[in-house]
Design an enzyme around this catalytic site. Structure first.
Site, PDB file in Angstrom:
ATOM      1  N   HIS A 227       0.808  -1.225   0.000  1.00  0.00           N
ATOM      2  CA  HIS A 227       0.000   0.000   0.000  1.00  0.00           C
ATOM      3  C   HIS A 227       0.836   1.267   0.000  1.00  0.00           C
ATOM      4  O   HIS A 227       0.399   2.270  -0.542  1.00  0.00           O
ATOM      5  CB  HIS A 227      -1.062  -0.010   1.109  1.00  0.00           C
ATOM      6  CG  HIS A 227      -0.545  -0.342   2.453  1.00  0.00           C
ATOM      7  ND1 HIS A 227      -0.700  -1.573   3.024  1.00  0.00           N
ATOM      8  CD2 HIS A 227       0.142   0.382   3.326  1.00  0.00           C
ATOM      9  CE1 HIS A 227      -0.133  -1.576   4.207  1.00  0.00           C
ATOM     10  NE2 HIS A 227       0.386  -0.393   4.414  1.00  0.00           N
TER      11      HIS A 227
ATOM     12  N   GLU B 266      -8.757 -12.004  -9.995  1.00  0.00           N
ATOM     13  CA  GLU B 266      -7.411 -11.997  -9.406  1.00  0.00           C
ATOM     14  C   GLU B 266      -7.077 -13.336  -8.749  1.00  0.00           C
ATOM     15  O   GLU B 266      -6.012 -13.520  -8.192  1.00  0.00           O
ATOM     16  CB  GLU B 266      -7.244 -10.843  -8.418  1.00  0.00           C
ATOM     17  CG  GLU B 266      -8.352 -10.711  -7.396  1.00  0.00           C
ATOM     18  CD  GLU B 266      -8.248  -9.437  -6.546  1.00  0.00           C
ATOM     19  OE1 GLU B 266      -7.185  -8.807  -6.500  1.00  0.00           O
ATOM     20  OE2 GLU B 266      -9.265  -9.092  -5.919  1.00  0.00           O
TER      21      GLU B 266
ATOM     22  N   ASP C  36      -2.551  -9.511  -7.467  1.00  0.00           N
ATOM     23  CA  ASP C  36      -2.825 -10.767  -6.770  1.00  0.00           C
ATOM     24  C   ASP C  36      -2.760 -11.961  -7.718  1.00  0.00           C
ATOM     25  O   ASP C  36      -2.300 -13.030  -7.322  1.00  0.00           O
ATOM     26  CB  ASP C  36      -4.201 -10.709  -6.100  1.00  0.00           C
ATOM     27  CG  ASP C  36      -4.109  -9.983  -4.773  1.00  0.00           C
ATOM     28  OD1 ASP C  36      -3.204 -10.311  -3.983  1.00  0.00           O
ATOM     29  OD2 ASP C  36      -4.915  -9.073  -4.536  1.00  0.00           O
TER      30      ASP C  36
HETATM   31  C1  PEP Z   1      -4.733  -6.446  -7.787  1.00  0.00           C
HETATM   32  O1  PEP Z   1      -4.689  -7.428  -7.053  1.00  0.00           O
HETATM   33  O2  PEP Z   1      -4.199  -6.390  -8.909  1.00  0.00           O
HETATM   34  C2  PEP Z   1      -5.415  -5.212  -7.350  1.00  0.00           C
HETATM   35  C3  PEP Z   1      -5.605  -4.203  -8.175  1.00  0.00           C
HETATM   36  O3  PEP Z   1      -5.834  -5.144  -6.065  1.00  0.00           O
HETATM   37  P1  PEP Z   1      -4.900  -4.877  -4.790  1.00  0.00           P
HETATM   38  O4  PEP Z   1      -3.546  -4.446  -5.290  1.00  0.00           O
HETATM   39  O5  PEP Z   1      -5.579  -3.803  -4.016  1.00  0.00           O
HETATM   40  O6  PEP Z   1      -4.917  -6.186  -4.111  1.00  0.00           O
HETATM   41 MG    MG Z   2      -5.964  -7.575  -5.359  1.00  0.00          MG
END
Ligand code: PEP
Ligand code: MG
Length: 576
Positions: A191, A432, A456
């Site tokens: 994040h 994902e 993911d």
């Molecule tokens: C992903 O998994 O590509 C996605 C966009 O979600 P996050 O990065 O929030 O898991």
């Molecule tokens: Mg994701």
């Protein structure tokens, strides 16, 4: 040779500037006997005044960035700092026990906390406990004469060095003063990186020791494209960094001409370039970078930023703000995706051996239906103000999608009966989880749209935790297996006549873009800072010609390196 910290290239760009350590100082309080009462009382009052003045500054900045409602917490802090009962209690401790002000304050804070205990189910009291902690910390810091870093107090350009970046660190910041971020923790899809990219601020993450190795005020050159931080550069190094910064600024200026253009390939194929956002704070950067939509709003940051669940009304206000700012452009808002690397401490989730495979995202929403329903109601109510699409994360089975959709339908009918104005909303899913990618043709019969979450999808396909440095070598975005899955999803969506987007980091990656364009991806959603570069790249590519590259890659590539070589051969100069 200068000391060089190595980390992960998280957000593009090169900047030089002074270090600002955003690190909690040691605020351990020692009790001391005092002899001069007046001196101690005076010290306490001066610390209180200094704390009020800090909070006033933070409040002004937060009001500007977030609006009056969100800044209310700071008014509560000021009220507490001026609360006669609290002040008298500390004065009494100082007078009667003849102890130093910081020890007296700590004793009073403990008494308050004990009296609040037992009321921990009461959200109002919980908030007061948090306010008390914040306020005590600030006054204690002044008494101990240690700086309590806060980005809202920064009044000149700096490079922020911190253990891990959390959304609340960035909300009250004046973006003009933040040149870059360096963190100890995190990977490209953690994040911290996502936040930096959505603010289009250069960043290096995962350096492990930056907060130990860098000191306040020290000059560094941060290279967010290479993942390097050069410490105490000499004049020549500074001059070449500055030249690189100017070149980048000139490049950005050239790119900004594309801000109001659509995104069309050389042979006339139109696609949508959208932005990924974490909070409404990212909107200025989204608009400046010419996003045609918001392809992913990660709502978990709203939840992570608070110390309790945000209310339906609080969420409604934020969703409405985003939808209004973007209207009539579409906004995809994803329902809560907590768990994995985004735990919510106040939900008291059970510790899990393998959180990425555990109670995450839609799995949490289906078990904690009250939280899910409140989010859906906030979204439904906000839908009247723009072009809303709701997306469910981490869908693995059709049953999960159906259950989530049924709960949405239920909340929708209740609000319709109550005559709440609602917009028309499309309901989609993230792809994902490999099972969903493999079964995309079945899902495509039931959803309005799909968005591929490669962050993911790569992790789950390669069985490599996206945050674990030890298996980072396996986290391979260009692995042929990933492109096969992506191609399969795009084909399945188109077979069912629904649009398909990608909101994982791969959507803005110059090596992946030619393949995705050749496969027919409809929407590319990425950190705002990558949009204009991607628009220029797509304008130089011919979607039709790239189909041959797609064929060769899918049929012949066995390794990531082979994919890269094939793309580079088909699109010479792609990485320059
Ligand atoms: C992903 O998994 O590509 C996605 C966009 O979600 P996050 O990065 O929030 O898991
Ligand atoms: Mg994701």
């Amino acid at each position: 040779m200068r000391a060089m910290l190595k980390g992960i290239a998280a957000s593009d760009g090169i900047v030089c500037g002074q270090v600002y350590r955003l690190v909690e100082p040691n605020l351990t309080v020692q009790q001391r006997a005092i002899t001069n009462l007046d001196y101690e009382l005076n010290r306490f009052h001066q610390a209180l005044e200094a704390a009020v003045s800090d909070v006033e500054t933070i409040k002004t900045r937060a009001t500007k960035n977030l609006g009056t409602d969100s800044a209310q917490v700071f008014s509560a802090h000021i009220a507490m700092l001026q609360d006669p009962e609290l002040i008298t209690a500390v004065e009494t401790q100082i007078r009667q026990r003849k102890i130093n002000a910081e020890a007296a304050l700590a004793a009073v804070a403990r008494t308050y906390e004990t009296s609040f205990q037992g009321l921990t189910d009461n959200p109002y009291m919980q908030e007061r406990i948090t306010d008390l902690h914040d306020v005590t910390k600030r006054v204690t810091a002044h008494l101990l004469q240690v700086a309590l870093p806060d980005l809202a107090l920064v009044n000149h350009p700096v490079i922020v060095v911190t253990h891990d970046l959390i959304p609340s660190d960035t909300v009250s910041v004046n973006p003009r003063y933040i040149l870059g971020f360096v963190t100890d923790l995190g990977g490209r899809t953690s994040h911290s990186s996502i936040l930096a990219r959505s603010m289009a601020i250069p960043a290096v993450v995962g350096t492990q020791h930056a907060t130990d190795q860098l000191t306040n005020g020290e000059m560094v050159i941060l290279n967010g494209t290479r993942g390097q931080v050069m410490v105490a550069p000499d004049d020549d190094e500074l001059a070449s960094a500055q030249a690189a910064m100017h070149e980048r600024a000139a490049n950005l200026k050239r790119l900004s001409k594309l801000r109001h253009h659509g995104t069309v390939s050389k042979d006339g194929v139109g696609v949508t370039l959208a932005a990924n956002i974490g909070t409404a704070n990212d909107l200025p950067s989204v608009l400046q970078n010419g996003a045609e939509a918001v392809g992913l709003m990660r709502t978990e940051f709203l939840y992570m930023d608070a110390d309790q669940l945000p209310s339906e009304d609080e969420q409604f206000a934020i969703y409405k703000q985003v939808l209004t700012a973007m209207a009539p452009r579409p906004v995809v808002i994803r329902t809560l995706d907590i768990g994995g690397d985004k735990p919510l401490p106040y939900l008291k989730q059970k510790p899990e051996t393998n959180p990425f495979m555990g109670a995450r995202a839609i799995r949490q929403s289906l078990t904690h239906q009250q939280i899910f329903r409140s989010q859906l109601r906030a979204l439904l109510r906000a839908s009247a103000f723009g072009n809303l699409r709701i997306m469910f994360p981490m869908i693995a089975t059709l049953d999960e999608f159906r259950q989530a959709k049924a709960i949405y339908d239920d909340e929708r009918s209740k609000l319709t009966v109550a005559q709440v104005p609602l917009g028309s909303i499309k309901i989609g899913m993230m792809v994902e989880v490999p099972a969903a990618a493999l079964l995309a043709d079945r899902f495509a019969q039931e959803v309005d749209f799909m968005s591929i979450g490669t962050n993911d999808l790569i992790g789950y396909t390669m069985a490599a935790d996206r945050t674990n440095q030890d298996v980072a070598y396996l986290y391979q975005p260009y692995h042929p297996a990933i492109f096969r899955l992506v191609n399969r999803v795009i084909a399945a969506a188109h077979g069912a006549g629904i649009p398909v987007a990608m909101c994982g980091e791969m959507a803005g990656d110059p090596i992946a873009v030619p393949l995705l364009l050749g496969m027919g991806l409809d929407e590319f959603s990425m950190g705002a800072g990558s949009i204009l570069k991607t628009r220029r790249l797509i304008g130089q590519l011919s979607a039709h010609d790239l189909q041959a590259l797609v064929e060769t890659t899918l049929n012949q590539a066995s390794t990531s390196q082979e994919v890269i070589t094939m793309v580079q051969a088909a699109v010479p100069g792609i990485l320059t």
